[in-house]
Every structure is written in structure tokens, then in C-alpha cells.
Design a protein around this motif. Structure first.
Motif, mmCIF file in Angstrom:
data_model
loop_
_atom_site.group_PDB
_atom_site.id
_atom_site.type_symbol
_atom_site.label_atom_id
_atom_site.label_comp_id
_atom_site.label_asym_id
_atom_site.label_seq_id
_atom_site.Cartn_x
_atom_site.Cartn_y
_atom_site.Cartn_z
ATOM 1 N N TRP A 588 0.836 -1.206 0.000
ATOM 2 C CA TRP A 588 0.000 0.000 0.000
ATOM 3 C C TRP A 588 0.868 1.251 0.000
ATOM 4 O O TRP A 588 0.615 2.208 -0.731
ATOM 5 C CB TRP A 588 -0.913 0.020 1.225
ATOM 6 N N ALA A 589 1.891 1.251 0.853
ATOM 7 C CA ALA A 589 2.782 2.408 0.935
ATOM 8 C C ALA A 589 3.544 2.594 -0.371
ATOM 9 O O ALA A 589 3.752 3.725 -0.828
ATOM 10 C CB ALA A 589 3.753 2.245 2.101
ATOM 11 N N GLN A 590 3.978 1.496 -0.975
ATOM 12 C CA GLN A 590 4.723 1.598 -2.229
ATOM 13 C C GLN A 590 3.863 2.186 -3.339
ATOM 14 O O GLN A 590 4.345 2.976 -4.154
ATOM 15 C CB GLN A 590 5.219 0.210 -2.648
ATOM 16 N N GLU A 591 2.593 1.806 -3.405
ATOM 17 C CA GLU A 591 1.768 2.193 -4.543
ATOM 18 C C GLU A 591 1.014 3.502 -4.334
ATOM 19 O O GLU A 591 0.402 4.011 -5.273
ATOM 20 C CB GLU A 591 0.782 1.074 -4.872
ATOM 21 N N THR A 592 1.065 4.052 -3.144
ATOM 22 C CA THR A 592 0.443 5.349 -2.923
ATOM 23 C C THR A 592 1.316 6.438 -3.550
ATOM 24 O O THR A 592 2.487 6.573 -3.198
ATOM 25 C CB THR A 592 0.280 5.631 -1.422
ATOM 26 N N PRO A 593 0.784 7.209 -4.497
ATOM 27 C CA PRO A 593 1.613 8.233 -5.151
ATOM 28 C C PRO A 593 2.142 9.253 -4.148
ATOM 29 O O PRO A 593 1.415 9.684 -3.243
ATOM 30 C CB PRO A 593 0.639 8.891 -6.145
ATOM 31 N N ARG A 594 3.404 9.636 -4.299
ATOM 32 C CA ARG A 594 3.983 10.624 -3.395
ATOM 33 C C ARG A 594 3.262 11.956 -3.578
ATOM 34 O O ARG A 594 2.881 12.329 -4.696
ATOM 35 C CB ARG A 594 5.480 10.782 -3.652
ATOM 36 N N PRO A 595 3.047 12.712 -2.515
ATOM 37 C CA PRO A 595 2.189 13.907 -2.583
ATOM 38 C C PRO A 595 2.600 14.938 -3.622
ATOM 39 O O PRO A 595 1.735 15.565 -4.235
ATOM 40 C CB PRO A 595 2.300 14.486 -1.167
ATOM 41 N N ILE A 596 3.882 15.118 -3.841
ATOM 42 C CA ILE A 596 4.338 16.163 -4.765
ATOM 43 C C ILE A 596 4.608 15.608 -6.151
ATOM 44 O O ILE A 596 4.110 16.118 -7.152
ATOM 45 C CB ILE A 596 5.597 16.853 -4.211
ATOM 46 N N SER A 597 5.389 14.557 -6.265
ATOM 47 C CA SER A 597 5.810 14.043 -7.570
ATOM 48 C C SER A 597 4.843 13.026 -8.155
ATOM 49 O O SER A 597 4.875 12.766 -9.362
ATOM 50 C CB SER A 597 7.192 13.391 -7.453
ATOM 51 N N LYS A 598 4.009 12.397 -7.306
ATOM 52 C CA LYS A 598 3.098 11.322 -7.707
ATOM 53 C C LYS A 598 3.846 10.086 -8.195
ATOM 54 O O LYS A 598 3.315 9.280 -8.955
ATOM 55 C CB LYS A 598 2.114 11.801 -8.783
ATOM 56 N N ILE A 599 5.068 9.912 -7.754
ATOM 57 C CA ILE A 599 5.859 8.741 -8.112
ATOM 58 C C ILE A 599 5.528 7.591 -7.168
ATOM 59 O O ILE A 599 5.271 7.800 -5.981
ATOM 60 C CB ILE A 599 7.360 9.085 -8.073
ATOM 61 N N THR A 600 5.508 6.377 -7.700
ATOM 62 C CA THR A 600 5.286 5.177 -6.908
ATOM 63 C C THR A 600 6.431 4.203 -7.142
ATOM 64 O O THR A 600 7.197 4.324 -8.092
ATOM 65 C CB THR A 600 3.968 4.494 -7.296
ATOM 66 N N TRP A 601 6.546 3.234 -6.253
ATOM 67 C CA TRP A 601 7.464 2.103 -6.437
ATOM 68 C C TRP A 601 8.893 2.529 -6.758
ATOM 69 O O TRP A 601 9.516 2.038 -7.703
ATOM 70 C CB TRP A 601 6.957 1.170 -7.532
ATOM 71 N N GLY A 602 9.429 3.433 -5.971
ATOM 72 C CA GLY A 602 10.826 3.799 -6.147
ATOM 73 C C GLY A 602 11.092 5.246 -5.809
ATOM 74 O O GLY A 602 10.171 6.039 -5.589
ATOM 75 N N ASN A 603 12.369 5.593 -5.740
ATOM 76 C CA ASN A 603 12.754 6.982 -5.528
ATOM 77 C C ASN A 603 13.536 7.489 -6.738
ATOM 78 O O ASN A 603 13.967 6.718 -7.592
ATOM 79 C CB ASN A 603 13.555 7.160 -4.230
ATOM 80 N N VAL A 604 13.687 8.787 -6.802
ATOM 81 C CA VAL A 604 14.302 9.416 -7.975
ATOM 82 C C VAL A 604 15.339 10.436 -7.514
ATOM 83 O O VAL A 604 15.443 10.765 -6.330
ATOM 84 C CB VAL A 604 13.240 10.123 -8.852
ATOM 85 N N VAL A 605 16.086 10.938 -8.471
ATOM 86 C CA VAL A 605 17.044 12.021 -8.241
ATOM 87 C C VAL A 605 16.374 13.309 -8.733
ATOM 88 O O VAL A 605 16.211 13.500 -9.940
ATOM 89 C CB VAL A 605 18.363 11.766 -8.981
ATOM 90 N N ILE A 632 25.886 6.479 -6.197
ATOM 91 C CA ILE A 632 24.672 5.684 -6.381
ATOM 92 C C ILE A 632 24.166 5.919 -7.803
ATOM 93 O O ILE A 632 24.478 6.943 -8.426
ATOM 94 C CB ILE A 632 23.578 6.057 -5.347
ATOM 95 N N LEU A 633 23.391 4.978 -8.315
ATOM 96 C CA LEU A 633 22.732 5.132 -9.603
ATOM 97 C C LEU A 633 21.260 5.443 -9.343
ATOM 98 O O LEU A 633 20.590 4.723 -8.598
ATOM 99 C CB LEU A 633 22.853 3.868 -10.445
ATOM 100 N N GLY A 634 20.762 6.506 -9.957
ATOM 101 C CA GLY A 634 19.375 6.901 -9.783
ATOM 102 C C GLY A 634 18.783 7.388 -11.090
ATOM 103 O O GLY A 634 19.464 7.470 -12.116
ATOM 104 N N THR A 635 17.510 7.739 -11.026
ATOM 105 C CA THR A 635 16.771 8.172 -12.211
ATOM 106 C C THR A 635 16.344 9.621 -12.056
ATOM 107 O O THR A 635 15.817 10.007 -11.011
ATOM 108 C CB THR A 635 15.531 7.285 -12.424
ATOM 109 N N ILE A 636 16.547 10.417 -13.075
ATOM 110 C CA ILE A 636 16.260 11.845 -13.023
ATOM 111 C C ILE A 636 14.750 12.098 -13.006
ATOM 112 O O ILE A 636 13.980 11.462 -13.735
ATOM 113 C CB ILE A 636 16.892 12.564 -14.231
ATOM 114 N N TRP A 637 14.354 13.046 -12.153
ATOM 115 C CA TRP A 637 12.993 13.572 -12.167
ATOM 116 C C TRP A 637 13.094 15.088 -12.017
ATOM 117 O O TRP A 637 13.641 15.585 -11.026
ATOM 118 C CB TRP A 637 12.144 12.987 -11.042
#
Length: 975
Positions: A588-605, A632-637
């Protein structure tokens, strides 16, 4: 969806500079208006093609969500056959829920809750309405805690050298080891725990130290507030905990203090802040929030006036504000936009005086936070909007350097036995400690935790801990009151509580209830029985909150901020979904969109639009972030409103433990943290690897055609413009009594997601996993749209919860070919599941994009025991069925039955939807719109009331109250 290129960003900026009028946008792709994005938005979902999904991954993701009420083979005892009751247990009625007051722990604090159970199985958590820190509300973390109880991925039995073992072997080994430690007074023994405020656990630790005086206790706190504690110790001569009275503050100035954001105090803070906003709505004084921060936060998105400022600029701004009030000397220079913001802040603070509040984020230096305290004193705020108590979570003997000292001692060979209780230092420790390598020098390593995690993998013994909802314990809430934690269900697996494991380490056997009772027998003496029963019934110990005070100031020295750092600065914070990783295995926590970015299932740079343009970065680009020899390797947002030379990272990911649903998601930001600088690290470098990564974000999903989604009004003129009664071919339906409707106040909503997770828990909504979310196939019945307005580097920010509007003239009802979408006599737009044949016509007709289609059969293969253990009041849907918000029709039915039994109408406020009940700001009101005196009718009669997409004339039962913009804007002014 295509990435946003640097050329597109330049085009976007030119387009914004030439526009007139208001324009809301949800993503940079939408703002640039690329052809790819237009094609994307023409379809209901980003992709209708079925992608190959690894069956094992899907089952792992779905496992906990499908087992909401336990698994058939997950008990600590042997399975039993289920028969109907011959003699019903006293006080139980089949089909009626029973409620128990308890709590779940979070970051060392207790979150007071009421647990709803059916036939002994917990199905829902709600805030404890009697507790002043909760007042019946919760946050998203607390709502998700229920899923953690039923997670089949939890550790279920002891392991020795990574092989199955049993508790008898563990007990025998600990008894022998305790005898060895007795002979040396505990020399070489180290106990490492997470942050705790449990009186019973602290009593046990004190007794352990008495028995083994040469032993030492350490704390692993991934999100410490030691900077704030050090600031109060500097100013007052002793460490203290801050308690802000947001309801009294007419002006709040936040210097990178996300007090409305995720954390153990979010529910309390949001409730008090909303109280102040309601006073403004009622004409009882202003409520202005002014924020300076490097990265857009939930607090910043609710601000009346916000400015983006780097970490160094935060120090400069606070120094300049202090000089405005005669504290310290002014900085050498300020930019025009910062000077403009500071001028408005100083004017507002002078006008409010003691009814103001200045906050500096706990992640900043103690000197900076001490300066904020001195400014509050000069304003007259101490004792009014800001008070203090003794610290609530306990401090380790070594203070803030507790984990550093332990790592040093392990490397030096001074530790012979390490017992880790409820912590995961191998994942969470700052990278410069190299905790895993230091642990390798310890002769005996013992780990007790909910999961067989990264630390467990390096220990000789791992034993599983009970979940809070199956344990006896105690802890303090954020106001310092003591909460008794009682189990809602017997343990599912062969697990023990932390209290019992601590006794096992001493070579003893114990019962967790008896251990907790021993603490309070000692405190209450002859009154124990009465006070114990009363505290269990109420959920907390009355009169136990820590007293508030304002100690005399002993040090007024002001230190100049350090020289500005050169290069890029890492800005590291907990994740709004999984915190520090504590909820990484919670789907549930993973799939709840983050309040600002609306990203799920991971973090970003996260990077700013200007930074992305200069470095030719696009959303989804894989990058390597390096600092001090670590990378670290990350994904740009690309994040609108972020300071230019700031790189934002979040904790909680980069997990690698056994069978985790979080394995392989994101990066571990702890690798880049240092023990002395865990939050802000200068000198970072970033480079593209040339690879691209999938980002599962819902920001552009379910976008509506139209305009003016979020409406705002000025404080002086609150009338929302309206087209009035629009012509229609269809006459208005006569309104029956009762008729249900909802009002959502955008002036109170902070976008925290408590309502989203509460809806998921109440209505048996499945998770679908990262791949399906990326395709636009998430199943949440309620979403919170996040809109920007203005230029990408300094936008205004708005949150808008969107659920089924329950339209009087519902297009879905007219479009459904099998009459599965129907209108009830009390005004609900209902979905008849066994009629639905999956044409999805209703979804294409819906202008609000609030219907969800079951593309896969998420529940059909579950055994009956699992299906029956979900919320029994809500149907579990199957493949090919459309579903949506029902206004919690099961709660309406429950209230109707209760009213019919008593021969009365349903009372105003008797029906409370799941989203309404969870909301910490109480932004949602539900009730009978046929009654002009009901709370919801009075809110709909306000001048701020408006209907979403009024121009389509669907006459929705859900309407909104416009956000009030007072004293400037929430974005940055041009000057």
C-alpha cells in the motif's frame, strides 16, 4: 511518454513568459505540449498493450494485499477447522464489528488508533478520537500499518547461520551466553535498538544495565532530530522537545521545516494548522504561511508565499530575519527575490507579534535552529505558539554519536556480542561508517526484527518480532502521553515481542503482557487494576502527557553561518511513502503516489528545470551521483520549484533483503550520507550513464479535459464565479430524504494521502505493481491531483482530491449498455458488479476519470479463507469489472440499520466515509444534502462552493470549497 528535453524546457519557459490569464498544469510534458504527450492524453491509459509481467514479481507484490485478514498457514499454532458458533462468545454478534483502543509505533512514537475487528480479525484502523494528538484522524503510514500485520513476507521463524531453527535452540544459546556475560559484568555486550519511547522497554534496558554494568546501549535512528535537541540544549541549557501551537499562530514562517509533511507529528500538526485556517474562514484572524525551502514540500505547497532557496540561502535568510529584529548582524547581500520575500515576512511578523511562529527545519544546524528560537523569543511567541517539554524518545548514553561510537568500538574489537533489536543498521547507517564491515569483527551477532533484512543476513541469529497489532507494549505519543498497546489478534507466526526477546537475551523467559503490567504495577501500586482497565478502554493513560514549559534562556550567542558551499548540494530526506524504509515491504505504501511528484514504487534524483536544461537531463535518464568517493545510480525527475544547485534524494530504497517486494527498486541514499552530515552534503557530482529507467508516476494519469479545476478566492472577496443553472434536456430528479453529498475544502487539504490509503484499506482495493501503474492501470478509487500554476522554477502548487462525483446527470449511467451504472434513490451513483461486462463505456463517458477497470483477476485464485478475511462489508471484485468510489455505501447501510432499529432518522454526522474519517485536516465533509441544516449543506451554501467541470452540467453531488489566497501567492513573485 516522452522525456522532457532541454530544448523543450526552453520552449516552455518562453511560452510561459508570453501567456496571459491562468493556466494549471500537472507535468512538464503537459506544459511543453509535445506531440507525444498529446497522443498520450488522447487515450484513457498510457498504454493498452498487455506487457509481460513476471509472475513471481506480481505475486510478491499482491501477496500482502490479498491476505488482509491472514493466511491459511500463517498462525503460530496449528490450523483449526472453522465451524459456526454453538455458544456465541459473550458480547459478540456475528456481522457486527468490535473496536479496541491500541497503537502502532512509528519512528519511536505511538500513533493512537482504534482497531476494527470482525470475529477476531482486524480489518481497519482509525484514529483514536479521544486522544488529543489524533482526534480520530490518521496519516497514510498508520493506515498502511494494517497491511504490515498480514504481510506474508514477514519473518516467521528463527534462523541460525541462515538456516531454519527454533525458539528452544535460541533460548538455550542465549541462556549460555548470559552466563558468560554475567562472569564479566556484560563487558563486550552491546544492545542496539531503534528510537523508542516505551516505558517498559526503557525499564528493561535499565535493569539490563544494572545486571551488566559494563554493557552499553546504542540507538540507530535514521531520521534523528538531534539538531533540534542540540539547539534547545544550547539555548536553555538542557535538551527539550518543541511543541508548536499552530492553531494560535496567525503567521507561520518556515525555513525548510516541513511540519505538514510525513512524520510522526503529521496528524497532530495538520489538525492544528487546519484549525487556524478555519478560524480565518470564520473571520477570526488571519492565517498566513510563508516558506523558504530548497525542494517543494507539502508545507511549501500549502504556503501563501513561498521562495526557493538553497541550504546556504536558508542560513542567509534566517540570519537576515534575525537582523531585522535586532539579533545578530545582517548578511552581506540578498538576491532581489529573497529580499522581496524577507520584506513581506518581516512585515507580517511585526503585525502578528506573539501570535507568530518561526521554524527552522530539524535537519539544519543547531546554530541555525537556535537563532530561530531567539527570534521567537523576540517576537513574544515562547509560551504562546511555542512551548517545550522533556524529550519524548529516549536518548542513548552516547547521544547523537551513538551509532558512530558503536561502529568505532566494533572496528577496534571491543564488542564481543551485538544484539540488534528492531533496527536495520546495515541498510540505514551512514555510508562512511561501513557498518557491515565493522560488524564482521563481532564474535556473536543477534538480530530481532519483523523482516529477514540486510542486517539479519549478516547475523548468526535472526529471530522474528511480533507486529504491534499482535503485541502488548506501551509508548508515548507526540504530545508525550503514554499509550497502552494491546493486541488485536493472536500472533500469526512463531514470533515474539521485543520485550520478550530482551528477556531472552538475559537468559530468562517472560510474557509480554506481564512485562508491561509490571511497569504499571510499580507506577500505580494499589490503583493498578482500575487504572489498567481504564487506560486500556480509553487507549492511553489520562494525565500522562508531559508538562509544557518555557525554561529561561541561558545562552543568547549568535553564530554567523558558515561560508557558502561550492558546487551542488545533496538534499536528503525521508520518503513520503516508505519513510526510511520501514514500510518498504508494504505494498500500500509503495503504490500510494507521493504527494508532490506522484511517483510510486521507487525513488528518484530530483533536479530543477534550470539544472536539467543546463545539463541536458530528461525525466527517466539514469545518472550517477557521487560525493566523497561514494556513488549511487538513480533516475532523473525534474521537479518544479526546486532550487537550482540542489539535488534531492530520498531514503528508504535500494533494498536487497530476501524475497522483498522492494528489492531492486531505487537507490540507497544512506550510502552517500555521512555520520556528521546526514542531510546536506556539498560537492556532489552528477553524470549521465546513457541508460533510461522506467518511472511509475501517476501525475499525468486520469487527466481531465477542461479548465479551472482548482479555484481560488481572495480573503476579502470569497465569491466563486459561477455560470448558474445551465439548461438541460433532463429535468432535475426530486431529492429524497436522505440524499447524500460531499464537500471538499481545498483551503484545508494538504495532499497527505491519508484519505487514499484509508479508502484502499476500507474497500479491499488491490495493488497492481510498478509495471501496471506505469501503464496507468492503478486501482485507487480516490486520487489527489497536484496542479502547478506559473513558471516552472517558481510555480504555485495546489492539491485536489478527486473521487466519483455521484452526478445527478451521470454520463456513465446513460452510456452503460447493460445498466450496470445506476442511480440510487438516495442519490448515489452505484456500480452493479454482476451486471458489468467490461465494455468500459462508462469510463470513456466519465469527464472526471474516476472509474477503474480490473484488467487482471487479482483475487480469483485466493482460497475462501483469504477472501473471507477481507473487510466483509465490501465486495471483492473480479477481472473485467469496473469499480469506483461508492461513498462508502456499506457505512451508509450500517447507519441506516442502526437508525431503523431505534426508530429514528439517521443523525447528521452519523455516516462518516473512510476518507473523511482519516483526513487529519478534516477537509472532507459528508452528509445529507436534503437537510438544509446539515453540516455538508451549510458548507455547500458557502460562497466558496463550486462544482468541478461545471460546464459539463453533470450536477455532481461532490463539490469543492475554493482555496483562499491571502497576503501574496504561494509561488515566487517576479520581482
Amino acid at each position: 511518454m516522452s522525456a522532457v528535453s532541454s530544448n523543450a524546457i526552453e520552449t516552455m519557459q518562453a511560452k510561459l513568459k508570453g501567456r496571459t490569464g491562468r493556466q494549471f498544469w500537472r507535468s512538464l510534458e503537459e506544459l511543453t505540449g509535445t506531440a507525444e504527450f498529446r497522443n498520450f492524453m488522447e487515450e484513457r491509459f498510457p498504454s493498452l498493450a498487455v506487457r509481460e509481467i513476471d509472475r513471481r514479481t506480481l505475486l510478491k507484490v499482491m501477496g500482502a494485499s490479498l491476505a488482509l485478514a491472514g493466511l491459511s498457514a500463517c498462525k503460530g499454532e496449528a490450523d483449526e477447522k472453522a465451524y459456526p458458533y454453538v455458544n456465541m462468545p459473550e458480547g459478540m454478534t456475528l456481522g457486527e464489528a468490535r473496536w479496541y483502543a491500541t497503537a502502532v509505533g512509528f519512528a519511536g512514537y505511538a500513533q493512537p488508533v482504534l482497531g476494527k475487528t470482525f470475529a477476531g480479525r482486524p480489518v481497519k484502523l482509525e484514529g483514536n478520537p479521544d486522544h488529543p494528538a489524533s482526534r480520530g484522524a490518521t496519516d497514510a503510514f498508520t493506515q498502511a500499518a494494517l497491511l504490515g500485520l498480514y504481510d506474508p513476507g514477514r519473518s516467521q521463524a528463527p534462523r541460525h547461520f541462515d538456516k531454519p531453527a527454533d525458539w528452544n535452540a535460541f533460548d538455550a544459546a542465549m541462556a549460555q551466553q548470559a552466563g558468560n556475560l554475567d562472569a564479566v559484568q556484560g563487558d563486550g555486550f552491546r544492545l542496539l535498538t531503534g528510537p523508542t519511547s516505551s516505558p517498559t522497554l526503557l525499564r528493561q534496558i535499565a535493569l539490563l544495565m544494572e545486571r551488566w554494568p559494563k554493557a552499553r546501549w546504542h540507538i540507530c535512528d535514521t531520521v534523528p532530530a538531534d539538531g533540534r535537541t542540540a539547539a534547545t540544549e544550547k539555548i536553555f541549557g538542557r535538551p527539550m522537545e518543541m511543541h508548536a501551537a499552530f492553531e494560535r499562530a496567525e503567521v507561520i514562517v518556515s525555513f525548510d521545516d516541513d511540519f505538514l509533511g510525513p512524520g510522526p507529528s503529521q496528524t497532530r500538526n495538520a489538525g492544528l494548522f487546519a484549525d487556524r485556517r478555519r478560524m480565518r474562514q470564520q473571520g477570526q484572524g488571519p492565517s498566513r504561511l510563508m516558506v523558504a525551502e530548497p525542494v517543494l514540500s507539502m508545507t511549501g505547497s500549502s504556503a501563501d508565499r513561498r521562495v526557493a532557496a538553497s541550504v546556504d540561502e536558508i542560513s542567509t535568510l534566517l540570519q537576515a530575519l534575525g537582523a531585522e529584529f535586532g539579533i545578530g548582524s545582517p548578511p552581506e547581500s540578498l538576491s532581489d527575490r529573497h529580499r522581496n520575500w524577507l520584506s513581506q515576512v518581516a512585515t507580517a511578523l511585526r503585525g502578528a507579534g506573539g501570535r507568530s511562529l518561526v521554524l527552522a527545519g530539524s535537519c539544519h544546524s543547531p546554530d541555525l535552529q537556535a537563532l530561530a528560537l531567539l527570534i521567537n523569543e523576540r517576537l513574544g511567541s515562547l509560551g504562546g505558539t511555542l512551548s517545550f517539554s522533556d524529550p519524548i524518545p529516549a536518548s542513548a548514553p552516547d547521544g547523537a554519536r551513538s551509532l558512530d561510537v558503536l561502529a568505532e568500538d566494533m572496528r577496534a574489537g571491543r564488542v564481543t556480542v551485538l544484539a540488534v533489536l528492531g533496527a536495520n543498521p546495515v541498510h540505514a547507517a551512514p555510508g562512511d561508517l561501513d557498518f557491515a564491515k565493522a560488524m564482521d569483527k563481532v564474535g556473536l551477532r543477534i538480530h530481532a526484527g519483523l523482516y529477514d533484512d540486510e542486517t539479519a543476513a549478516l547475523c548468526h541469529w535472526h529471530v522474528p518480532l511480533q507486529h504491534d497489532l499482535e503485541s502488548w507494549s506501551d509508548a508515548r505519543a507526540v504530545d508525550g502521553s503514554i499509550v497502552l498497546i494491546q493486541p488485536l489478534v493472536r500472533p500469526f507466526f512463531g514470533v515474539r515481542s521485543p520485550h520478550v526477546v530482551l528477556e531472552n537475551l538475559l537468559g530468562r523467559q517472560a510474557n509480554d503482557r506481564e512485562l508491561v503490567q509490571a511497569t504499571w504495577r510499580q507506577a500505580w501500586s494499589a490503583d493498578f487494576d482500575d487504572r489498567w482497565r481504564a487506560s486500556l478502554d480509553k487507549g492511553f493513560v489520562e494525565g500522562s502527557a508531559l508538562p509544557l514549559s518555557v525554561p529561561p534562556i541561558v545562552d543568547r550567542a549568535v553564530y554567523a553561518p558558515p561560508a557558502p558551499a561550492s558546487g551542488m548540494v545533496l538534499h536528503i530526506r525521508p520518503d513520503a511513502g516508505v519513510w526510511d524504509g520501514a514500510l518498504a515491504d508494504n505494498a500500500w505504501a509503495q503504490e500510494t503516489p507521493r504527494p508532490i511528484s506522484k511517483i510510486t514504487w521507487g525513488n528518484v534524483v530530483g533536479v530543477s528545470p534550470d539544472f536539467a536544461r543546463d545539463r541536458d537531463l530528461a525525466n527517466g535518464d539514469e545518472v550517477r551521483v557521487s560525493v566523497a568517493g561514494q556513488s549511487i545510480l538513480g533516475t532523473i525527475w525534474i521537479m518544479p520549484g526546486q532550487a537550482a544547485e540542489t539535488i534531492s534524494l530520498t531514503l528508504g530504497y535500494g533494498r536487497s533483503h530476501r524475497d522483498s517486494i522492494a528489492a531492486g527498486l531505487g537507490y540507497n541514499a544512506n550510502i552517500l550520507r555521512s555520520a556528521r552530515s546526514p542531510w546536506h552534503i556539498a560537492g556532489a557530482e552528477i553524470e549521465k550513464t546513457g541508460e533510461r529507467q522506467l518511472i511509475a508516476t501517476t501525475q499525468a494519469h486520469q487527466a481531465m479535459d477542461g479548465f479551472d479545476f482548482v479555484r481560488t478566492v481572495e480573503a476579502e472577496d470569497r465569491q466563486v464565479s459561477s455560470a448558474g443553472e445551465l439548461p438541460s434536456f433532463y429535468p432535475r430528479r426530486p431529492m429524497k430524504d436522505p440524499s447524500w453529498g460531499m464537500s471538499i475544502d481545498l483551503d484545508l487539504c494538504i495532499g497527505c494521502n491519508a484519505c487514499v490509503t484509508a479508502c484502499q484499506a476500507e474497500n479491499n482495493i488491490p495493488v497492481v505493481g510498478k509495471e501496471l501503474v506505469a501503464q496507468g492501470r492503478e486501482m485507487h478509487w480516490l486520487r489527489i491531483d497536484h496542479y502547478f500554476e506559473g513558471e516552472a522554477d517558481a510555480p504555485k502548487s495546489y492539491h485536489q482530491p478527486v473521487t466519483c462525483m455521484h452526478c445527478e446527470q451521470a454520463p456513465c449511467e446513460m452510456g452503460c449498455p447493460v445498466n450496470a451504472a445506476v442511480h440510487s434513490i438516495d442519490g448515489l451513483n452505484l456500480q452493479v458488479y454482476n451486471r458489468c461486462i467490461g465494455t468500459r463505456t462508462c469510463s470513456s463517458y466519465c469527464p472526471y476519470k474516476v472509474r477503474r477497470f480490473n484488467w487482471f483477476d487479482f483475487t480469483g485464485d485466493d482460497p475462501p479463507s483469504i477472501q473471507a478475511m477481507r473487510n466483509p462489508d465490501v465486495t471483492v471484485r473480479s477481472r473485467g469489472v469496473m469499480e469506483k468510489c461508492t461513498y462508502c455505501v456499506q457505512r451508509i447501510a450500517e447507519a441506516k440499520i442502526a437508525a431503523d432499529k431505534e426508530g429514528r432518522p439517521i443523525r447528521d454526522g452519523e455516516v462518516v466515509t473512510a476518507c473523511q474519517q482519516a483526513c487529519p485536516a478534516q477537509a472532507i465533509t459528508f452528509g445529507n444534502v436534503a437537510d438544509p441544516n446539515s453540516t455538508v449543506s451549510r458548507r455547500k451554501a458557502e460562497a466558496r462552493d463550486y462544482a468541478l467541470l461545471e460546464e459539463v452540467n453533470t450536477r455532481p453531488r461532490t463539490t469543492y470549497l475554493a482555496r483562499i489566497e491571502a497576503g501574496g501567492t504561494s509561488g515566487e513573485d517576479a520581482g
